[in-house]
Write an enzyme that holds these catalytic residues in place. Structure first.
Site, PDB file in Angstrom:
ATOM      1  N   SER A 269       0.836  -1.196   0.000  1.00  0.00           N
ATOM      2  CA  SER A 269       0.000   0.000   0.000  1.00  0.00           C
ATOM      3  C   SER A 269       0.870   1.244   0.000  1.00  0.00           C
ATOM      4  CB  SER A 269      -0.922  -0.032   1.220  1.00  0.00           C
ATOM      5  OG  SER A 269      -0.658   1.055   2.074  1.00  0.00           O
ATOM      6  N   LYS A 270       0.289   2.366  -0.448  1.00  0.00           N
ATOM      7  CA  LYS A 270       1.094   3.593  -0.474  1.00  0.00           C
ATOM      8  C   LYS A 270       1.398   4.075   0.940  1.00  0.00           C
ATOM      9  CE  LYS A 270      -2.935   6.478  -1.196  1.00  0.00           C
ATOM     10  NZ  LYS A 270      -3.686   7.291  -2.104  1.00  0.00           N
ATOM     11  N   ARG A 271       0.743   3.484   1.920  1.00  0.00           N
ATOM     12  CA  ARG A 271       1.030   3.839   3.319  1.00  0.00           C
ATOM     13  C   ARG A 271       1.897   2.777   4.001  1.00  0.00           C
ATOM     14  NH1 ARG A 271      -4.226   4.998   2.506  1.00  0.00           N
ATOM     15  NH2 ARG A 271      -4.661   7.212   2.254  1.00  0.00           N
ATOM     16  N   ASP A 272       2.569   1.971   3.215  1.00  0.00           N
ATOM     17  CA  ASP A 272       3.396   0.897   3.777  1.00  0.00           C
ATOM     18  C   ASP A 272       4.401   1.445   4.792  1.00  0.00           C
ATOM     19  OD1 ASP A 272       4.267  -2.040   3.365  1.00  0.00           O
ATOM     20  OD2 ASP A 272       6.128  -0.896   3.329  1.00  0.00           O
ATOM     21  N   TYR A 292       3.919  12.293   1.360  1.00  0.00           N
ATOM     22  CA  TYR A 292       4.669  11.055   1.182  1.00  0.00           C
ATOM     23  C   TYR A 292       6.077  11.430   0.743  1.00  0.00           C
ATOM     24  CZ  TYR A 292       0.010   9.025   0.991  1.00  0.00           C
ATOM     25  OH  TYR A 292      -1.268   8.655   1.278  1.00  0.00           O
TER      26      TYR A 292
END
Ligand code: GLU
Length: 511
Positions: A269-272, A292
């Site tokens: 996920s882009k929030r990894d 980010y």
């Protein structure tokens, strides 16, 4: 079909920054195009105005530029023969509506006048009846407000009254849909699994399903290379091509495997939280107020980043890991793309960067480092900074670590490593360093070989093992217990600075 010129497209929607999964899709498209001497197009799929995010398009263009994945046609890269390349602008051409009407005319699409409330009521009704996947389809459409269920008169009345409508694809009730994917082989799906997708929305905007097909046809796209998440809608797309009588024009499909989290548990996920960036460049999402961090800003090199990405789901057929862009191009093929998801490996990602860093010319690294030095208001010659880079690059994974690793080349130590001092600093060590400072300052040659030789001979003349004072030498000069090759470091610092540091340490450390 087989001999069609290779023309591929990367077709992101500007709904956010381009994360690394998107970059990989762009990269595979690019490599395939280059390998076959074809074209690589950037098309912006912005038909969903509600999801449009300011700055996303610019970000996509900048990210591709940084990565060196440059399209030869499309938004931000100079227009080609199929301009415009933004779907919102292509809508003005009327092409989407005309394709949709063509499907209505041939009986493969229909007008639907249902309101949001009516659609919601349908969903509830189907759920109550325990229908597994409630959807607008061959069965449910019969009880809805559309041109397949209503009489011609009723439809005309609604139209004349200006009732908003969408155009939906008329998917048959029970038919086998079969198509070939270069990566997955033959895929067979029953049409009962496919819903009557909206093709044209009530505001006249096409949906993704219609728009990308029209554009792929108009832009003569030979291969549609995209993420696995688009595989479920491919059967509907096959029907659209078929009903347009353009099945032969359909691009060959290649659905790329997912990129998985480092533990393999699901999609990355882009929030990894693995500690590494998920985006090529810093990205700030105005809408969600989320920021980010980017690979570029974290000190990664674009070529290392790309090298890491190309191996997420593809392999060159041998164990070669470091690949130049030219090698990637010449070795690339979809036959070597896996079906299975590819795990993102943060450690390996850093390793790649380290390999590239080691091989970068010192002059290039010095230019990078110069930015940081300027920020710190440090003045140094290019030759000196290059020398520093030559020594510290062996120890670094990232260019952003240079300051931490090399600050002592520009500043005297503020403190001396306490562990080494506590363990080794005593009066015989002090005497040794007093002598060493004398001998080194009398030396005509300050090369690392001579420095080392004099260091050793002074130690043995004083009955000290070099290994005992070596850690101290490093601490006195750099303040740190570890670092780059010591005598080379001292050579670079030069005689005046070295002797100054030794004397300062002798003064500051306890008797
Ligand atoms: N607009 C789609 C996306 O955002 C494109 C999918 C495709 O390549 O067909 O990924």
């Amino acid at each position: 079909m087989e001999n069609k010129r290779v023309r591929v497209r990367f077709a992101p929607s500007p709904t956010g920054g381009l994360h690394m999964g998107g970059v990989r899709t762009a990269l595979f498209n690019y490599l395939f195009a280059k390998k076959h001497g074809g074209d690589f197009i950037l098309r912006i799929e912005d038909t969903d105005q509600t999801r449009y995010v300011n700055g996303a398009e610019e970000y996509i263009v900048n990210a591709l530029k940084w990565c060196g994945i440059e399209p030869n046609e499309g938004v931000g890269f100079g227009n080609g023969p199929h301009a415009p390349y933004r779907q919102s602008e292509r809508k003005e051409l009327g092409i989407y509506r005309s394709y949709a009407e063509r499907l209505v005319a041939s009986g493969h699409a229909y007008y639907a006048f249902d309101t949001a409330e009516e659609l919601e009521a349908m969903r509830k009704r189907l759920e109550a009846a325990k229908v597994a996947a409630p959807q607008y389809n061959a069965v449910s459409r019969q009880s809805m407000k559309n041109s397949t269920a209503l009489s011609e008169d009723e439809v005309k009345k609604l139209m004349d009254a200006g009732t908003p409508y969408v155009i939906r694809l008329k998917v048959p009730r029970n038919e086998e849909i079969r198509f070939h994917d270069i990566i997955r082989g033959w895929v067979v799906v029953n049409s009962s699994q496919v819903d009557d997708k909206v093709l044209l929305k009530s505001d006249g905007m096409p949906t993704y399903h219609l728009a990308h097909i029209v554009d792929d046809i108009e832009m003569k796209i030979s291969h549609a290379v995209r993420g696995e998440e688009w595989l479920p809608s491919a059967p509907a797309h096959v029907l659209i091509y078929r009903y347009l009588g353009l099945e032969n024009e359909m691009p060959q499909l290649a659905h790329l495997p997912l990129i998985l989290r480092p533990d393999g548990q699901g999609k990355l996920s882009k929030r990894d939280k693995s500690g590494l960036p998920m985006f090529p460049l810093n990205w700030y999402d105005e809408r969600t107020k989320e920021s980010y961090i980017g690979y570029r800003e974290s000190g990664f090199f674009a070529d290392a980043f790309i090298n890491m990405l190309v191996l997420l789901g593809w392999n060159p057929g041998n164990n070669q890991e470091l690949l130049s862009k030219e090698e990637m191009i010449s070795l690339f093929s979809f036959e070597r793309v896996n079906k299975a998801g590819a795990k993102f490996d943060p450690e390996k990602t850093k390793w790649f960067n380290q390999q590239y860093l080691k091989n970068k010319p010192n002059a290039e690294l010095a230019d990078l480092f110069a930015v940081k030095l300027k920020e710190k208001q440090i003045v140094a010659t290019q030759t000196y900074v290059e020398g520093v880079c030559r020594l510290i690059k062996e120890k670094a994974h990232l260019a952003s670590e240079f300051w931490e690793l090399g600050a002592f080349f520009f500043q005297e130590p503020e403190k001396y490593d306490e562990v080494v001092i506590a363990k080794r600093w005593n009066s015989s060590a002090r005497n040794f360093f007093i002598k060493l400072a004398e001998i080194w300052s009398a030396s005509e040659n300050f090369s690392h070989a001579v420095l080392e030789e004099k260091f050793k001979s002074t130690a043995s003349e004083n009955g000290i093992k070099p290994g005992e004072v070596m850690p101290l030498l490093r601490v006195l000069i750099t303040g740190l217990a570890g670092g780059p090759a010591l005598f080379e470091t001292i050579e670079l610092l030069g005689m005046a600075q070295t002797i100054h540091r030794l004397q300062r340490a002798l003064h500051e450390l306890p008797e």
